[in-house]
Design an enzyme around this catalytic site. Structure first.
Site, PDB file in Angstrom:
ATOM      1  N   SER A  21      29.319 -12.810  28.524  1.00 26.82           N
ATOM      2  CA  SER A  21      28.431 -13.657  27.499  1.00 26.82           C
ATOM      3  C   SER A  21      27.611 -12.727  26.681  1.00 26.82           C
ATOM      4  O   SER A  21      26.590 -11.905  27.193  1.00 26.82           O
ATOM      5  CB  SER A  21      27.644 -14.576  28.489  1.00 26.82           C
ATOM      6  OG  SER A  21      26.657 -15.114  27.538  1.00 26.82           O
ATOM      7  N   HIS A  45      32.295 -14.156  24.864  1.00 29.06           N
ATOM      8  CA  HIS A  45      31.674 -15.456  24.902  1.00 29.06           C
ATOM      9  C   HIS A  45      30.456 -15.666  24.094  1.00 29.06           C
ATOM     10  O   HIS A  45      29.566 -14.698  24.540  1.00 29.06           O
ATOM     11  CB  HIS A  45      31.464 -15.926  26.680  1.00 29.06           C
ATOM     12  CG  HIS A  45      31.418 -17.195  26.707  1.00 29.06           C
ATOM     13  ND1 HIS A  45      32.101 -18.213  27.116  1.00 29.06           N
ATOM     14  CD2 HIS A  45      29.991 -17.917  27.023  1.00 29.06           C
ATOM     15  CE1 HIS A  45      31.339 -19.211  27.064  1.00 29.06           C
ATOM     16  NE2 HIS A  45      29.927 -19.118  27.408  1.00 29.06           N
ATOM     17  N   ASP A  47      27.284 -18.162  23.551  1.00 31.95           N
ATOM     18  CA  ASP A  47      26.917 -19.291  24.027  1.00 31.95           C
ATOM     19  C   ASP A  47      25.759 -19.902  22.777  1.00 31.95           C
ATOM     20  O   ASP A  47      24.943 -19.051  22.264  1.00 31.95           O
ATOM     21  CB  ASP A  47      25.820 -19.052  25.232  1.00 31.95           C
ATOM     22  CG  ASP A  47      26.711 -19.153  26.320  1.00 31.95           C
ATOM     23  OD1 ASP A  47      27.399 -19.865  26.572  1.00 31.95           O
ATOM     24  OD2 ASP A  47      26.494 -17.995  27.011  1.00 31.95           O
ATOM     25  N   MET A  49      22.964 -22.711  21.764  1.00 31.94           N
ATOM     26  CA  MET A  49      22.067 -23.420  22.381  1.00 31.94           C
ATOM     27  C   MET A  49      20.971 -24.188  21.296  1.00 31.94           C
ATOM     28  O   MET A  49      20.612 -23.271  20.316  1.00 31.94           O
ATOM     29  CB  MET A  49      21.077 -22.992  23.600  1.00 31.94           C
ATOM     30  CG  MET A  49      22.152 -22.152  24.600  1.00 31.94           C
ATOM     31  SD  MET A  49      21.175 -21.455  25.947  1.00 31.94           S
ATOM     32  CE  MET A  49      22.256 -20.477  26.691  1.00 31.94           C
ATOM     33  N   HIS A  79      31.078 -21.502  22.991  1.00 32.29           N
ATOM     34  CA  HIS A  79      30.791 -22.664  23.763  1.00 32.29           C
ATOM     35  C   HIS A  79      29.503 -23.330  23.136  1.00 32.29           C
ATOM     36  O   HIS A  79      28.301 -22.692  23.024  1.00 32.29           O
ATOM     37  CB  HIS A  79      30.540 -22.072  25.111  1.00 32.29           C
ATOM     38  CG  HIS A  79      29.678 -23.169  26.097  1.00 32.29           C
ATOM     39  ND1 HIS A  79      28.979 -22.708  27.281  1.00 32.29           N
ATOM     40  CD2 HIS A  79      29.697 -24.584  26.072  1.00 32.29           C
ATOM     41  CE1 HIS A  79      28.513 -23.968  27.926  1.00 32.29           C
ATOM     42  NE2 HIS A  79      29.101 -24.912  27.072  1.00 32.29           N
ATOM     43  N   MET A  81      26.547 -25.770  23.099  1.00 31.47           N
ATOM     44  CA  MET A  81      25.570 -26.711  23.980  1.00 31.47           C
ATOM     45  C   MET A  81      24.631 -27.393  23.032  1.00 31.47           C
ATOM     46  O   MET A  81      23.422 -27.000  23.057  1.00 31.47           O
ATOM     47  CB  MET A  81      24.863 -25.733  25.050  1.00 31.47           C
ATOM     48  CG  MET A  81      25.864 -25.297  26.030  1.00 31.47           C
ATOM     49  SD  MET A  81      25.405 -23.941  27.101  1.00 31.47           S
ATOM     50  CE  MET A  81      25.579 -22.480  26.293  1.00 31.47           C
ATOM     51  N   MET A 150      30.417 -25.749  34.336  1.00 33.61           N
ATOM     52  CA  MET A 150      29.302 -24.656  34.428  1.00 33.61           C
ATOM     53  C   MET A 150      28.973 -24.673  35.682  1.00 33.61           C
ATOM     54  O   MET A 150      28.835 -25.740  36.562  1.00 33.61           O
ATOM     55  CB  MET A 150      28.180 -25.497  33.661  1.00 33.61           C
ATOM     56  CG  MET A 150      28.256 -25.556  32.068  1.00 33.61           C
ATOM     57  SD  MET A 150      28.233 -23.908  31.256  1.00 33.61           S
ATOM     58  CE  MET A 150      26.822 -23.228  31.853  1.00 33.61           C
ATOM     59  N   ASP A 188      31.261 -20.812  34.347  1.00 35.73           N
ATOM     60  CA  ASP A 188      30.432 -20.048  33.818  1.00 35.73           C
ATOM     61  C   ASP A 188      29.116 -20.067  34.330  1.00 35.73           C
ATOM     62  O   ASP A 188      28.462 -21.219  34.709  1.00 35.73           O
ATOM     63  CB  ASP A 188      30.352 -20.558  32.106  1.00 35.73           C
ATOM     64  CG  ASP A 188      29.045 -19.943  31.435  1.00 35.73           C
ATOM     65  OD1 ASP A 188      28.271 -18.814  32.017  1.00 35.73           O
ATOM     66  OD2 ASP A 188      28.778 -20.071  30.429  1.00 35.73           O
TER      67      ASP A 188
END
Length: 233
Positions: A21, A45, A47, A49, A79, A81, A150, A188
């Site tokens: 990540s 990866h 992330d 947010m 990913h 979120m 998760m 994850d």
């Protein structure tokens, strides 16, 4: 870009796919940190947010686009979120992800969201938080390329692994076999050399590791140790 069948073959070859990540990499030295992986990572990866769906704010489509430009052959495991997930799909799909994963909890119409991703020629993933059961995913498992479980509450890196989430991996592994579905199972949160073997044994195909990799002096050696741990069982 690898398709689902190619991903399965790669997983067989490597034992488990490891997706470090970039949230745990130094944003001012990200290229150097990726270089320190020395080709040992299978995926990268990313992330995303929004400070709304999760209590943190990180990155955006510009980073994905920059990564695609700098690493044209890399598998970018993105990913998001964010809420509502549907409002963000086009901006990330145009940035060049290999796989785009959205949360079941953040999409009003999860079937439509996954279909939109697939129609764009991108692999479609669906994710669930630790407090969400796996069974509500059943209506879309046939169309998912990946299911991300998760194992910490999303928002921050460096959290402790939630053991109970392994039961969801076991359920997803079992129903995949029963129905002949093709999705990969990814986990994850709190993953590292000490628990990766148990996670793989439960049925995981892909693991995301952040601080366990980038928080160490030799990130590539950590990945090697994770693979050895899975092989030892």
């Amino acid at each position: 870009m690898a398709g689902p069948l190619q991903l399965k073959e790669l997983k067989k070859e490597r034992g488990i796919l490891i997706s470090p990540s970039l949230l745990s990499a130094d944003v001012l030295n990200m290229e150097r940190h990726i270089g320190e992986l020395k080709g040992e990572a299978d995926w990268l990866h990313v992330d995303i947010m929004d400070g709304h769906f999760v209590p943190n704010l990180s990155y955006g489509p510009a980073l994905v686009k920059a990564l695609r430009k700098r690493y044209p052959q890399a598998f970018l495991d993105v990913h998001i979120m964010v809420e509502p997930a549907e409002d963000f799909l086009d901006m990330f799909l145009s940035a060049g992800p290999s796989l785009l994963t959205v949360h079941l909890e953040a999409a009003k119409h999860i079937h439509r969201a996954l279909q939109r991703i697939k129609d764009a020629g991108v692999l479609a993933g669906v994710s669930i938080n630790p407090g969400t059961a796996a069974e509500p995913l059943t209506p879309v498992l046939h169309m998912a390329d990946l299911v991300l479980v998760m194992s910490v509450n999303p928002g921050y890196g460096g959290q402790s692994f939630i053991e109970e989430t392994l039961d969801k991996v076991r359920w997803l592994f079992r129903v995949r076999g029963e129905h002949g579905w093709g999705y990969l199972i990814e986990m994850d949160g709190g993953v590292g050399p000490k628990n990766v073997a148990r996670i793989a044994e439960a049925g995981c195909d892909v693991v995301v590791a952040g601080s366990a990799v980038f928080g160490q002096p030799e990130p590539s050696e950590v990945i090697k140790e994770m693979r050895r741990s899975v092989q030892r069982g």
